[in-house]
Enzyme design. Structure first.
Site, short mmCIF file in Angstrom:
data_model
loop_
_atom_site.label_atom_id
_atom_site.label_comp_id
_atom_site.label_asym_id
_atom_site.label_seq_id
_atom_site.Cartn_x
_atom_site.Cartn_y
_atom_site.Cartn_z
N ASP A 162 0.88 -1.18 0.00
CA ASP A 162 0.00 0.00 0.00
C ASP A 162 0.91 1.23 0.00
O ASP A 162 2.13 1.11 0.17
CB ASP A 162 -0.86 -0.02 1.28
CG ASP A 162 -1.75 1.22 1.41
OD1 ASP A 162 -2.39 1.60 0.41
OD2 ASP A 162 -1.81 1.82 2.50
N SER A 163 0.31 2.40 -0.15
CA SER A 163 1.09 3.63 -0.08
C SER A 163 1.55 3.92 1.35
O SER A 163 2.41 4.76 1.56
CB SER A 163 0.23 4.80 -0.57
OG SER A 163 -0.93 4.89 0.23
N CYS A 204 -4.44 -1.51 -1.76
CA CYS A 204 -4.63 -0.07 -1.96
C CYS A 204 -5.57 0.09 -3.16
O CYS A 204 -5.27 -0.41 -4.25
CB CYS A 204 -3.27 0.56 -2.26
SG CYS A 204 -3.32 2.31 -2.71
N ASN A 205 -6.69 0.76 -2.96
CA ASN A 205 -7.62 0.95 -4.07
C ASN A 205 -7.01 1.80 -5.17
O ASN A 205 -7.22 1.54 -6.37
CB ASN A 205 -8.90 1.64 -3.58
CG ASN A 205 -9.73 0.73 -2.69
OD1 ASN A 205 -9.38 0.52 -1.53
ND2 ASN A 205 -10.79 0.19 -3.22
N GLU A 253 -2.33 9.07 8.16
CA GLU A 253 -0.89 8.77 8.27
C GLU A 253 -0.26 9.58 9.41
O GLU A 253 0.70 9.13 10.02
CB GLU A 253 -0.18 9.10 6.95
CG GLU A 253 -0.45 8.09 5.84
CD GLU A 253 0.35 6.79 5.97
OE1 GLU A 253 1.45 6.81 6.52
OE2 GLU A 253 -0.17 5.75 5.51
N CYS A 307 -11.13 3.13 0.16
CA CYS A 307 -9.69 3.37 0.36
C CYS A 307 -9.32 2.59 1.61
O CYS A 307 -10.04 2.65 2.62
CB CYS A 307 -9.43 4.86 0.56
SG CYS A 307 -7.76 5.24 1.19
N HIS A 361 -7.14 3.00 3.79
CA HIS A 361 -6.83 3.77 5.00
C HIS A 361 -8.10 4.05 5.82
O HIS A 361 -8.02 4.24 7.03
CB HIS A 361 -6.22 5.14 4.63
CG HIS A 361 -4.75 5.10 4.36
ND1 HIS A 361 -4.22 4.57 3.22
CD2 HIS A 361 -3.69 5.55 5.10
CE1 HIS A 361 -2.89 4.71 3.25
NE2 HIS A 361 -2.55 5.29 4.38
#
Ligand code: DGL
Length: 272
Positions: free
Chosen positions: A11-12, A74-75, A153, A185, A187
């Site tokens: 993922d990011s 991660c979408n 984050e 998403c 997150h």
């Protein structure tokens, strides 16, 4: 045959950990190698070519580390990179995320559902085709949430600013009668308690992670790649700040998992 090799998950940033947790629950015997590209988060503000370049380099690093399958947790990266990566790595099973519009449409009684995601996911052709295929006369309200990944984050999971941002996006959807809200998403499940507080008990919040974990289980079984019995585990890698990630894992009640740093060198991941 039992295959003890790990599954590469990326993922990011920390969002894909919500998927990793679902995989650990569904497939406890599997070993996961998790990479969060915190040097480049958020992906949602970037263009597809750049997201694909990062995703491809990450996929190669995970495969070099022995991954038997990949999960794009991660979408945003799935929308930009799933199809090209499947074409470029035809022998590797790759599972990606997509906004769970179908279960929301199946659930709704009001005929109005909501989806929240990053700007890149919402603008992509993949999302448009999902809505076209699955909406079936149901109104799908689409709301991009720029800045929300950054808040998450930064560990701002339940601060007045995050709440104000979410209220600005979600309250108009509730006013328009949604009874299902898709978290598009990975997150966003990290702020699920706050989201649920805002939308109230009559709106079902849908996180596709458990369905993705089940899908991965099927894919591994079909390809004869499942680990079988035994205790799996997870090893976490980041291109960002290791101590911060360790603290975040602790705060989320995850781990203790080993966390290692990696760095980007000329478009490739290397040890620091
Ligand atoms: N977790 C990513 C997703 O599912 C966040 C993307 C971002 O970094 O903006 O879309």
């Amino acid at each position: 045959m039992r295959d003890p090799r790990p599954i590469g998950v990326f993922d990011s940033g920390i969002g894909g950990l919500t998927v990793a947790v679902a995989i650990r629950q569904a497939l406890p015997a599997e070993r996961l190698l998790y990479f969060g590209d915190q040097a480049h988060v958020p992906y949602g503000d970037r263009d597809d070519a750049q997201i694909l370049a990062f995703s491809e380099a990450i996929a190669h690093w995970l495969l070099e580390r022995g991954a038997k399958a990949l999960v794009i947790a991660c979408n945003t990266a799935s929308a930009a990179a799933l199809k090209p990566l499947r074409e470029r790595l035809p022998h590797v099973p790759i599972v990606g995320m997509e906004p769970a519009v179908k279960p929301a449409v199946e659930h709704t009684r009001t005929g109005v559902v909501g989806v929240i995601a990053t700007v890149a996911t919402m603008q992509g052709a993949v999302f448009a085709s999902i809505v076209e295929r699955f909406a079936q006369g149901v109104t799908v309200l689409q709301q991009a949430c720029p800045g929300l990944v950054r808040q998450i984050e930064a560990g701002e999971l339940d601060t007045p600013r995050t709440e104000a941002m979410l209220r600005g996006w979600l309250e108009p959807m509730v006013d328009r009668g949604i009874d299902a809200l898709v978290l598009g998403c990975t997150h966003y499940p990290l702020v699920r308690p706050l989201i649920e507080r805002i939308v109230g008990p009559d709106v079902r919040v849908i996180d596709p992670a458990p369905a993705i974990a089940r899908r991965l289980g099927q894919v591994l079984t079909e390809a004869d790649l499942a680990a079988g019995e035994g205790a799996g585990g997870i090893e976490v890698y980041t291109s960002g700040d290791e101590p911060r990630l360790r603290a975040m894992l602790h705060r989320l009640g995850l781990g203790p998992w080993p966390v290692h740093g990696l760095q980007w060198t000329e478009g490739r991941l290397t040890p620091p």
